[in-house]
Motif scaffolding. Structure first.
Motif: not given
Length: 474
Positions: A121-144
């Motif tokens: 993310t040093d060059d701000r790559s994949y920010i949207s993809e990382l957010f969507e992945m975080a939402e998926g992890m949140f739903e699966r309770e992979q909280n940390q």
């Protein structure tokens, strides 16, 4: 960022010969395997395996896991090295990054996630993809793992005025809540400025969660302010939303009437804790009226029953706190039938007993089993709420015994309360327990004196380790 630089430095100094390919090649040679035999053993095609070893083909995550299993190593053994080779030493590609991050989350390889996302993310790559992945992890309770991704996205977008940034901070807030009261205060203060950037419907859940946090922190004025805001925003949404919107078509967790009723329940709680019992009764009647007007469909009925139960319990409670002891037997009958209300009810009964000099030995005897079983007494509450309620109960119980001359019993409860207050980092309760102990110090047995010294040593050690950053809201 010094810690991050150190982590990245660790990867930068890896010797060029220390590669996954060299490990595989060494393993095959040392075990005396042929390439075909190891291919059969690992389940990776021999041609693919040969290309991987020669460096003409990158290793896919699925292949890496099969090779690791074939080498009888623990899952994720090569992930740190894989992260360095694929995402630090070469340009990352989302097609490879996504399965890597997901597998790290599944195996709790949080260090690997931390190092890789800082690099990519040093060059701000994949920010949207990382957010969507975080939402998926949140739903699966992979909280940390989700928390790390949300923090990364929030840092990258900190100068944006976007709903996604606000949602990241909401997730960070909820995932940061714990038994540590100072940490919860810090999380609440950091999140509060972002509430109004959320979607209007999502704001209701955010305000509710923030209000609950301030309630557990005993910030009664803040609780009241947020309860009023919750009612105002709910009424605005009710002015143009369908009365019974289908559960699948709404953003809110609950039907809208629940938020309006809950806002008055919170206002009643805040008023009661500030000693305004008449106002607390008035707000109790308000949420009872809201519930009465709700259309009783299958979903709504569950919440209607809950609010009716809270109305009955709180009416007894506020009358008792106003000095009406005639309601006590009926209140006790009610909590016998509604065990979920036992802990807050016992807290209130103890407070009333200490305020009005009531003898409630028979009630303590009736609920002796539950009182001596922390898990039974605190079931059904979030960690921060049940910990605060339990600590309050212990200090009121200690005061009750001490004022009746039962010094050993009272001092033992002070020790229990002090231990609980230290666990949740509640400094006001720690000070209260110390003050009570000092008042009755001359009644303490040698055993209690030694326990007190040990607990205070815990407090001192925590301060020396700077585990109580009360004023650090950065």
């Amino acid at each position: 960022f010094k810690f991050l630089d150190l982590l990245l430095w660790r990867w930068d100094v890896l010797e060029p010969t220390t590669t996954i390919r060299s490990y595989i090649e060494d393993h095959i040679r040392k075990q005396g395997y042929t390439l075909q035999y190891f291919a059969d053993l690992s389940g990776v095609n021999a041609g693919t395996l040969s290309a991987i070893i020669k460096g003409t083909r990158p290793i896919a995550m699925a292949q890496l896991d099969l090779i690791t299993q074939g080498m009888n190593l623990e899952p994720g053994h090569f992930y740190e090295l894989y992260g360095a080779e694929c995402f630090v030493e070469s340009s990352p590609h989302w097609r490879r990054l996504e399965p890597f991050l997901q597998r790290c989350a599944e195996l709790d390889k949080l260090d690997c996630i931390h190092r890789v996302i800082q690099q990519v993310t040093d060059d701000r790559s994949y920010i949207s993809e990382l957010f969507e992945m975080a939402e998926g992890m949140f739903e699966r309770e992979q909280n940390q793992a989700a928390l790390m991704l949300y923090e990364c996205v929030a840092e990258c977008e900190k100068y944006q005025h976007s709903e996604r940034l606000a949602l990241c901070h909401y997730r960070i807030f909820t995932l940061s809540l714990s038994q540590d009261q100072n940490q919860n205060l810090r999380a609440a203060v950091l999140f509060e400025p972002y509430i109004n950037r959320l979607d209007e419907e999502r704001q209701l859940d955010a305000i509710k969660d923030l209000a609950n946090t301030y309630s557990a922190l005993r910030y009664w004025e803040k609780l009241f302010i947020h309860a009023e805001e919750l009612e105002r925003k709910t009424e605005f949404l009710q002015s143009y939303k369908k009365k019974n919107e289908d559960k699948l078509n709404r953003v809110t967790v609950y039907p809208l009437f629940v938020y309006k009723a809950y806002s008055n329940l919170l206002k009643a709680t805040a008023s009661e804790r500030m000693g305004k019992y008449e106002e607390a009764l008035r707000y109790t009647k308000s949420f009872a009226e809201t519930v009465k007007d709700a259309e009783p469909d299958d979903e709504a009925l569950e919440y209607i029953h809950k609010f009716k139960s809270w109305e009955e319990a709180n009416t007894y409670l506020y009358r008792l706190l106003m000095g009406d002891q005639s309601v006590l037997p009926t209140y006790v009958e009610f909590i016998e039938k509604n065990q979920a209300e036992l802990l807050p009810a016992l807290v209130s009964i103890m407070e009333a007993a200490n305020k009005y000099g009531m003898n409630i030995d028979h009630i303590l005897l009736k609920f002796d089993f539950q009182i001596n079983s922390v898990e039974t007494l605190t079931q059904g509450y979030s960690k921060q709420v049940k910990s605060d309620l339990y600590t309050t109960f212990l200090v009121e119980l200690a005061i009750y015994h001490l004022t009746r001359g039962r010094h050993e019993k009272g001092l033992r409860q002070i020790m229990n309360c002090l231990k609980s207050a230290i666990e949740i980092n509640n400094q006001s309760d720690i000070i209260h327990c110390v003050a009570l102990y000092e008042k009755y110090r001359n009644k303490a047995t040698d055993e209690i004196q030694n326990q007190y010294k040990s607990l205070l040593m815990e407090v001192q050690n925590s301060y020396e380790k700077k585990e109580y950053p009360l004023y650090n809201l950065a």
